[in-house]
Write a protein that holds these residues in place. Structure first.
Motif, PDB file in Angstrom:
ATOM      1  N   GLN A  42       0.810  -1.206   0.000  1.00  0.00           N
ATOM      2  CA  GLN A  42       0.000   0.000   0.000  1.00  0.00           C
ATOM      3  C   GLN A  42       0.852   1.269   0.000  1.00  0.00           C
ATOM      4  OE1 GLN A  42      -3.637   1.482  -0.527  1.00  0.00           O
ATOM      5  NE2 GLN A  42      -3.476  -0.641   0.102  1.00  0.00           N
ATOM      6  N   ILE A  43       1.987   1.244   0.667  1.00  0.00           N
ATOM      7  CA  ILE A  43       2.841   2.436   0.714  1.00  0.00           C
ATOM      8  C   ILE A  43       3.331   2.786  -0.680  1.00  0.00           C
ATOM      9  CG2 ILE A  43       5.047   3.357   1.546  1.00  0.00           C
ATOM     10  CD1 ILE A  43       4.618   1.718   4.114  1.00  0.00           C
ATOM     11  N   GLU A  44       3.894   1.806  -1.367  1.00  0.00           N
ATOM     12  CA  GLU A  44       4.399   2.053  -2.719  1.00  0.00           C
ATOM     13  C   GLU A  44       3.270   2.447  -3.664  1.00  0.00           C
ATOM     14  OE1 GLU A  44       7.287   0.001  -0.402  1.00  0.00           O
ATOM     15  OE2 GLU A  44       5.221  -0.583  -0.834  1.00  0.00           O
ATOM     16  N   HIS A  45       2.117   1.794  -3.491  1.00  0.00           N
ATOM     17  CA  HIS A  45       0.985   2.119  -4.354  1.00  0.00           C
ATOM     18  C   HIS A  45       0.527   3.551  -4.135  1.00  0.00           C
ATOM     19  CE1 HIS A  45      -2.772   2.067  -6.460  1.00  0.00           C
ATOM     20  NE2 HIS A  45      -3.459   2.204  -5.346  1.00  0.00           N
ATOM     21  N   HIS A  46       0.512   4.018  -2.907  1.00  0.00           N
ATOM     22  CA  HIS A  46       0.074   5.387  -2.640  1.00  0.00           C
ATOM     23  C   HIS A  46       1.099   6.412  -3.099  1.00  0.00           C
ATOM     24  CE1 HIS A  46      -3.763   5.913  -0.368  1.00  0.00           C
ATOM     25  NE2 HIS A  46      -3.698   4.603  -0.441  1.00  0.00           N
ATOM     26  N   LEU A  47       2.360   6.088  -3.020  1.00  0.00           N
ATOM     27  CA  LEU A  47       3.377   7.011  -3.515  1.00  0.00           C
ATOM     28  C   LEU A  47       3.374   7.074  -5.035  1.00  0.00           C
ATOM     29  CD1 LEU A  47       6.371   6.157  -1.144  1.00  0.00           C
ATOM     30  CD2 LEU A  47       4.958   8.219  -1.104  1.00  0.00           C
ATOM     31  N   PHE A  48       3.122   5.915  -5.666  1.00  0.00           N
ATOM     32  CA  PHE A  48       3.140   5.824  -7.137  1.00  0.00           C
ATOM     33  C   PHE A  48       1.848   5.147  -7.612  1.00  0.00           C
ATOM     34  CE2 PHE A  48       7.523   4.990  -5.541  1.00  0.00           C
ATOM     35  CZ  PHE A  48       8.099   6.204  -5.901  1.00  0.00           C
ATOM     36  N   PRO A  49       0.706   5.841  -7.573  1.00  0.00           N
ATOM     37  CA  PRO A  49      -0.578   5.177  -7.831  1.00  0.00           C
ATOM     38  C   PRO A  49      -0.756   4.615  -9.237  1.00  0.00           C
ATOM     39  CG  PRO A  49      -0.852   7.557  -7.579  1.00  0.00           C
ATOM     40  CD  PRO A  49       0.540   7.243  -7.162  1.00  0.00           C
ATOM     41  N   THR A  50       0.028   5.085 -10.214  1.00  0.00           N
ATOM     42  CA  THR A  50      -0.103   4.539 -11.570  1.00  0.00           C
ATOM     43  C   THR A  50       0.924   3.450 -11.865  1.00  0.00           C
ATOM     44  OG1 THR A  50       1.318   6.269 -12.510  1.00  0.00           O
ATOM     45  CG2 THR A  50      -1.061   6.712 -12.451  1.00  0.00           C
ATOM     46  N   MET A  51       1.699   3.062 -10.872  1.00  0.00           N
ATOM     47  CA  MET A  51       2.676   1.985 -11.086  1.00  0.00           C
ATOM     48  C   MET A  51       1.960   0.637 -11.125  1.00  0.00           C
ATOM     49  SD  MET A  51       6.040   0.916  -8.813  1.00  0.00           S
ATOM     50  CE  MET A  51       6.917   2.446  -9.203  1.00  0.00           C
ATOM     51  N   VAL A  93      12.084   2.740  -1.585  1.00  0.00           N
ATOM     52  CA  VAL A  93      11.219   3.520  -0.690  1.00  0.00           C
ATOM     53  C   VAL A  93      11.675   3.366   0.760  1.00  0.00           C
ATOM     54  CG1 VAL A  93       8.865   3.789   0.185  1.00  0.00           C
ATOM     55  CG2 VAL A  93       9.249   3.411  -2.259  1.00  0.00           C
ATOM     56  N   LYS A  94      12.014   2.145   1.140  1.00  0.00           N
ATOM     57  CA  LYS A  94      12.514   1.925   2.501  1.00  0.00           C
ATOM     58  C   LYS A  94      13.768   2.748   2.768  1.00  0.00           C
ATOM     59  CE  LYS A  94      10.793  -2.719   3.578  1.00  0.00           C
ATOM     60  NZ  LYS A  94      11.179  -4.122   3.862  1.00  0.00           N
ATOM     61  N   SER A  95      14.661   2.807   1.783  1.00  0.00           N
ATOM     62  CA  SER A  95      15.894   3.574   1.933  1.00  0.00           C
ATOM     63  C   SER A  95      15.585   5.059   2.099  1.00  0.00           C
ATOM     64  CB  SER A  95      16.783   3.354   0.706  1.00  0.00           C
ATOM     65  OG  SER A  95      17.961   4.114   0.799  1.00  0.00           O
ATOM     66  N   ASN A 104       5.075  -4.475 -10.266  1.00  0.00           N
ATOM     67  CA  ASN A 104       6.383  -3.847 -10.063  1.00  0.00           C
ATOM     68  C   ASN A 104       6.523  -3.185  -8.688  1.00  0.00           C
ATOM     69  OD1 ASN A 104       7.437  -4.495 -12.593  1.00  0.00           O
ATOM     70  ND2 ASN A 104       6.508  -2.692 -13.553  1.00  0.00           N
ATOM     71  N   LEU A 105       5.460  -3.186  -7.897  1.00  0.00           N
ATOM     72  CA  LEU A 105       5.521  -2.477  -6.618  1.00  0.00           C
ATOM     73  C   LEU A 105       6.623  -3.021  -5.712  1.00  0.00           C
ATOM     74  CD1 LEU A 105       1.694  -2.103  -5.892  1.00  0.00           C
ATOM     75  CD2 LEU A 105       3.278  -0.292  -6.582  1.00  0.00           C
ATOM     76  N   HIS A 106       6.799  -4.344  -5.715  1.00  0.00           N
ATOM     77  CA  HIS A 106       7.814  -4.932  -4.827  1.00  0.00           C
ATOM     78  C   HIS A 106       9.220  -4.499  -5.214  1.00  0.00           C
ATOM     79  CE1 HIS A 106       8.049  -7.734  -8.235  1.00  0.00           C
ATOM     80  NE2 HIS A 106       9.233  -8.108  -7.765  1.00  0.00           N
ATOM     81  N   ARG A 107       9.414  -4.150  -6.483  1.00  0.00           N
ATOM     82  CA  ARG A 107      10.741  -3.710  -6.923  1.00  0.00           C
ATOM     83  C   ARG A 107      11.052  -2.293  -6.436  1.00  0.00           C
ATOM     84  NH1 ARG A 107      11.093  -4.487 -13.212  1.00  0.00           N
ATOM     85  NH2 ARG A 107      13.235  -3.782 -12.785  1.00  0.00           N
TER      86      ARG A 107
END
Length: 432
Positions: A371-380, A392-394, A384-387
Motif C-alpha cells: 500500500q505504501i508504494e501504491h500510494h506514492l506511485f498510484p499509476t505503477m 522507498v525503505k531507503s 512492479n511495486l515490490h521492486r
C-alpha cells in the motif's frame, strides 16, 4: 519529469503562500504546480477526477499529486496553460530535502521501467478471474444444487468477484495500458458488467482517498460516523459534545456485525444506484442492469430467478468480508486527522502501512499489501511495486519516516485494536 510549459507572457504576477491560501473557497480555488499558480475555480467542475478533488487541494502545492495521477503530463499541461495566473514567490518555492529525494526516486523508478506493465502478468490475472467464475458455474452445472455444492460454487464465485475488484483497481489507475481509453473501457467492463457496480462512483471515491488519505472531511473512506469513530480527534470531539447515539466504547465488538458483512451490499445496492441516478449516468445503470441479467441467466436453469438472486446476495455477503478486512487493514490503524497540508510523501506514509509479501498475501490482497508504494506511485503496475520497495525503505530510513510492514494477521487485528482505543477515548471524553 515533465514541467508545465511556461507562458509566452514573462511578466506573470508573483504571489506568496499567504496570498495563495486565501483562494481556497467554494468559488475561488488556486493551486500550485511546479511553482506556477493556477486558478482552477471554473475548471474544477470539468475536471475528470471530479470537482472535489481540486477543492481538497485548493490553496496548496499540488505538484506531487499532479505528477502521481497523470501519465501523459505533456497533454495535461496544455489545459493548464490557460489556467495559469502567476508564479509562487521564488524565495518560497523551495523543495525540502525529502521532496527532492523523492522526486529523484521517482525519476529512478521511471528509468527502471517500473511504470511499464507486464502483459503476461495482467493477461494471467484476467484469465484466472474468468476461470474462477466458470468453475463456480460449472460446479452447479455438474454437481447440482445441494448445499455443499452451492457452498463450493460460491467460493469460486466470490474469488472471481474479489479478484475482479483488485483487477479493476489496476485499470482504474490507468496502470496497465498506455492508452487511457483502453484502461477506461476495461475498467467499465470489470466494474459495471462483471461486478455490477459503477466505474464513475469508484473513480469519484477512490481518487479523493488517494489525494488526501485518512484526512477528515476529505477522504470518503474514513467517513464511518455515526457508526464508527476513527482516530484520536473525532472521538474526543464527539465525546465532549455528548454527540452520537451508539456505545462507541463497544465499537470494536459490533464492528464484526456491521462493516464486514454489510459494507458492499449497502454500497452496491443503495449508494451506487443513488449516485448514478442523481448524476443521470444512465449508460452505467444499463451496464449494471446487464450484470444482473448475466447472473440470472447463468443460474436460472438450476435455481430459478429468486435462487439466482439469492446466490448473488450470498456471494456479495462473502465478498464484503474479504473486501473490508483487506482494504481497511492498511489505513484504519494509521493516523486519522484533519488536513495538515503535509508534503506528498509524509501524507502517504502517515496514512498507509504494508502487509508482508508472500504469494498468498499478494493474491489475496491484489498486491494492496504494498500500500505504501501504491500510494506514492498510484499509476505503477502492481507487478512492479515490490521492486520499488527497497528504494522507498531507503528513502524513509534516510529521512526518519516510519515505514510499517505487518503480518496479515497483525494488520487485521490492528483494525479491532485501534477501534477499541478510539472508542475508549470517546467514552473518557463523554464522561468528563
Amino acid at each position: 519529469m515533465c514541467k508545465t510549459e511556461p507562458q509566452k507572457n514573462k511578466t506573470l504576477p508573483v504571489y506568496s503562500w499567504e496570498e495563495i491560501q486565501r483562494h481556497a473557497t467554494k468559488d475561488d480555488r488556486w493551486i500550485v504546480i511546479n511553482g506556477y499558480v493556477y486558478d482552477v475555480s471554473t475548471w474544477s467542475k470539468k475536471h475528470p477526477g471530479g470537482e472535489k478533488l481540486l477543492a481538497n487541494c485548493a490553496g496548496q502545492d499540488a505538484t506531487d499529486a499532479w505528477i502521481a495521477f497523470h501519465n501523459d503530463k505533456r497533454a495535461v499541461s496544455k489545459y493548464l496553460g490557460a489556467l495559469r495566473v502567476g508564479l509562487l514567490r521564488p524565495e518560497e518555492n523551495k523543495e525540502s530535502e525529502l521532496i527532492k529525494d523523492f522526486r529523484d526516486l521517482r525519476r529512478t523508478v521511471e528509468d527502471m521501467g517500473l511504470f511499464k506493465a507486464s502483459v503476461p502478468f495482467f493477461g494471467f490475472i484476467m484469465i484466472h478471474i474468468f476461470l474462477l467464475e466458470f468453475l463456480g458455474w460449472f460446479t452447479v452445472y455438474q454437481f447440482g444444487t445441494g448445499w455443499l455444492t452451492l457452498f463450493i460454487a460460491s467460493l469460486f464465485l466470490v474469488s472471481a468477484q474479489a479478484q475482479a475488484g483488485w483487477a479493476q483497481h489496476d485499470y482504474g489507475h490507468l496502470s496497465v495500458f498506455n492508452n487511457s481509453t483502453v484502461n477506461h473501457w476495461i475498467h467499465i467492463f470489470l466494474l459495471n458488467f462483471f461486478k455490477g457496480v459503477s466505474s464513475s462512483w469508484w473513480n469519484y471515491r477512490h481518487y479523493l482517498h488517494h489525494a488526501k488519505p485518512n484526512r477528515i472531511r476529505k477522504d470518503p473512506d474514513i467517513r464511518l460516523a455515526p457508526l464508527f469513530l476513527l482516530g484520536d480527534k473525532i472521538p474526543v470531539e464527539w465525546g465532549k459534545k455528548k454527540k452520537g447515539g451508539l456505545p462507541y466504547n463497544c465499537q470494536h465488538q459490533y464492528w464484526f456485525l456491521v462493516m464486514p458483512p454489510l459494507l458492499l451490499p449497502l454500497y452496491f445496492n443503495f449508494e451506487v444506484p443513488y449516485f448514478l441516478y442523481s448524476r443521470k449516468l444512465y449508460g452505467e445503470m444499463f451496464w449494471m442492469f446487464a450484470f444482473f441479467v448475466r447472473y440470472v441467466c447463468m443460474f436460472y436453469p438450476f435455481l430459478g430467478v429468486s435462487g439466482a438472486l439469492a446466490l448473488y446476495v450470498w456471494v456479495r455477503f462473502l465478498e464484503s468480508h474479504w473486501f473490508v478486512w483487506t482494504t481497511q487493514m492498511n489505513h484504519i490503524p494509521m493516523d486519522v486527522d484533519y488536513d495538515q497540508d503535509y508534503d506528498w510523501v509524509t501524507a502517504q506514509l502517515k496514512a498507509t502501512c504494508n502487509v508482508d509479501q508472500s504469494l498468498f498475501n499478494d493474491w489475496f490482497s491484489g498486491h494492496l499489501n504494498f500500500q505504501i508504494e501504491h500510494h506514492l506511485f498510484p499509476t505503477m503496475p502492481r507487478n512492479n511495486l515490490h521492486r520499488a520497495t527497497p528504494l522507498v525503505k531507503s528513502l524513509c530510513q534516510k529521512h526518519e519516516l516510519d515505514y510499517q510492514s505487518k503480518t496479515l494477521y497483525r494488520a487485521m487485528a490492528d483494525i479491532v485494536g485501534c477501534l477499541k482505543v478510539s472508542g475508549d477515548m470517546w467514552y473518557e471524553a463523554y464522561n468528563m
